[in-house]
Write an enzyme that holds these catalytic residues in place. Structure first.
Site, PDB file in Angstrom:
ATOM      1  N   SER A   1       0.862  -1.176   0.000  1.00 12.94           N
ATOM      2  CA  SER A   1       0.000   0.000   0.000  1.00 12.94           C
ATOM      3  C   SER A   1       0.896   1.223   0.000  1.00 12.94           C
ATOM      4  O   SER A   1       1.858   1.295   0.773  1.00 12.94           O
ATOM      5  CB  SER A   1      -0.901   0.005   1.237  1.00 12.94           C
TER       6      SER A   1
ATOM      7  N   GLY B   1       0.586   9.475 -24.669  1.00  8.72           N
ATOM      8  CA  GLY B   1       0.466   8.695 -25.896  1.00  8.72           C
ATOM      9  C   GLY B   1      -0.800   9.016 -26.670  1.00  8.72           C
ATOM     10  O   GLY B   1      -0.795   9.054 -27.909  1.00  8.72           O
ATOM     11  N   ASP B   2      -1.897   9.245 -25.953  1.00  6.88           N
ATOM     12  CA  ASP B   2      -3.150   9.615 -26.614  1.00  6.88           C
ATOM     13  C   ASP B   2      -2.983  10.939 -27.351  1.00  6.88           C
ATOM     14  O   ASP B   2      -3.476  11.117 -28.472  1.00  6.88           O
ATOM     15  CB  ASP B   2      -4.270   9.748 -25.585  1.00  6.88           C
TER      16      ASP B   2
ATOM     17  N   GLN C   1      -3.579  -0.685 -23.786  1.00  8.32           N
ATOM     18  CA  GLN C   1      -3.685  -1.370 -22.493  1.00  8.32           C
ATOM     19  C   GLN C   1      -4.368  -2.722 -22.552  1.00  8.32           C
ATOM     20  O   GLN C   1      -4.253  -3.515 -21.625  1.00  8.32           O
ATOM     21  CB  GLN C   1      -4.458  -0.488 -21.496  1.00  8.32           C
TER      22      GLN C   1
ATOM     23  N   ASN D   1       3.192   1.890 -27.991  1.00  4.63           N
ATOM     24  CA  ASN D   1       4.446   2.375 -27.426  1.00  4.63           C
ATOM     25  C   ASN D   1       5.486   1.263 -27.549  1.00  4.63           C
ATOM     26  O   ASN D   1       5.186   0.172 -28.071  1.00  4.63           O
ATOM     27  CB  ASN D   1       4.275   2.876 -25.982  1.00  4.63           C
TER      28      ASN D   1
END
Length: 333
Positions: free
Chosen positions: A39, A258-259, A174, A197
């Protein structure tokens, strides 16, 4: 120049962006990775608009194109829709799913710009129900970008675009870990453009089982972004092109970079720029996103853009690109 707008399919989401003041790698115990339980106490939280399709469409809209966004959302999308429409995005291809939430992306970034993220699909699971045929016919769509979404939607929209005779830009990003060999091949084969990528490119080679040459021969052009090293562009039968990145003045958040590159590249080609100049424009827009928090908060002026292009690529490049720079301010609410 293409005759009609780009239809951008894929995820539409809200981003919850956090920063961990340290390095993830320093917290990993190599001998205990099979029992990983960590965490991270983060410093801040930014809630931003995101999703790969919405990010790409937003930047295309700001760059003066009139993209058509295609994806599935929940009833909580109203404010987000208004934002996109004010920035030049046609939301006529968005399906609202009753009883579902608009997807959520939760991402923590460390001091090395490494990221750990999770994505909740929500309404996106229904995106395969969207039929591209009426969108293509009513808007005169000339290119369909198939971005990361529910795998069945990505496959359906790729197949629909091919049946309709509309060129495809494949951008699996993704979702590559979720796709098997045949699915990856179906998304890539016959695409006019293939965006990945560097890591995704290597993963795609493994997933498809095809060689680098094999994939290049199956697509019109493949574009591989390389982070701060820029981008590499290869087309069948042509020499490979390497375009350096525009240096960042400061780095705030890599989410959506990247977008932004994809939007800048397609906008450049749409305006009639040659591939190298289109990639240089794309690199500028990507760096603008890197210098802002969130994927849809970037701004540029024509003067600033021309100056940065000249600094990065020389005055000839800036002179060639400047007449095609159009940064549209948002329409009033």
């Amino acid at each position: 120049m293409r005759a009609g707008p780009v239809a951008v399919t894929g995820s539409i989401a809200t981003d919850h962006l956090m920063h961990f003041p340290g390095r993830f790698r320093d917290q990993l115990v190599a001998e205990r990775l099979d029992r990983l339980s960590l965490s991270f106490l983060v410093e801040d939280l930014e809630i931003r608009r995101g999703g790969v399709a919405a990010n790409i469409a937003f930047s295309l809209g700001v760059l003066g194109r009139r993209p058509v966004l295609v994806g599935a959302v929940g009833p909580d999308f109203a404010d987000y829709r208004s934002w996109l429409e004010r920035h030049g995005v046609d939301c006529g291809g968005v399906l609202t799913v009753a009883g579902a939430h608009t997807p959520r992306f939760t991402c923590t970034t460390d001091d090395d710009q490494c990221q750990i993220a999770s994505f909740y699909p929500g309404a996106m699971s229904a995106s395969a129900r969207i039929d591209l045929a009426p969108v293509v016919a009513s808007r005169g769509v000339s290119l369909v970008l198939v971005g990361a979404s529910a795998p069945e939607a990505m496959l359906a929209h790729t197949a629909q675009a091919h049946r309709l005779g509309v060129p495809v830009a494949a951008d699996p990003s993704q979702q590559l870990p979720r796709l098997d060999r045949d699915e990856c091949r179906a998304l890539v084969d016959g695409a006019t453009y293939l965006f990945t990528n560097e890591y995704e490119w290597e993963l795609l080679l493994r997933r498809t089982g095809w060689t680098e040459r094999g994939i290049t021969d199956r697509v019109g052009m493949r574009i591989t972004t390389l982070g701060d090293k820029g981008a590499r562009i290869a087309a069948r039968g042509e020499a490979e092109i390497q375009v350096n990145a525009v240096p960042a003045r400061h780095i705030l958040d890599p989410t959506g970079v990247g977008d932004a590159f994809r939007a800048g590249f397609l906008a450049g080609l749409d305006s009639g720029l040659p591939v190298t100049h289109a990639a240089q424009l794309a690199s500028l827009v990507a760096t603008a996103v890197l210098e802002s928090v969130g994927s849809q908060e970037w701004t540029l002026t024509v003067a600033d853009a021309a100056e940065r292009l000249a600094d990065a690529y020389g005055p000839d490049a800036a002179t060639a690109i400047r007449p095609h720079l159009r940064f549209h301010p948002p329409n009033p609410a």
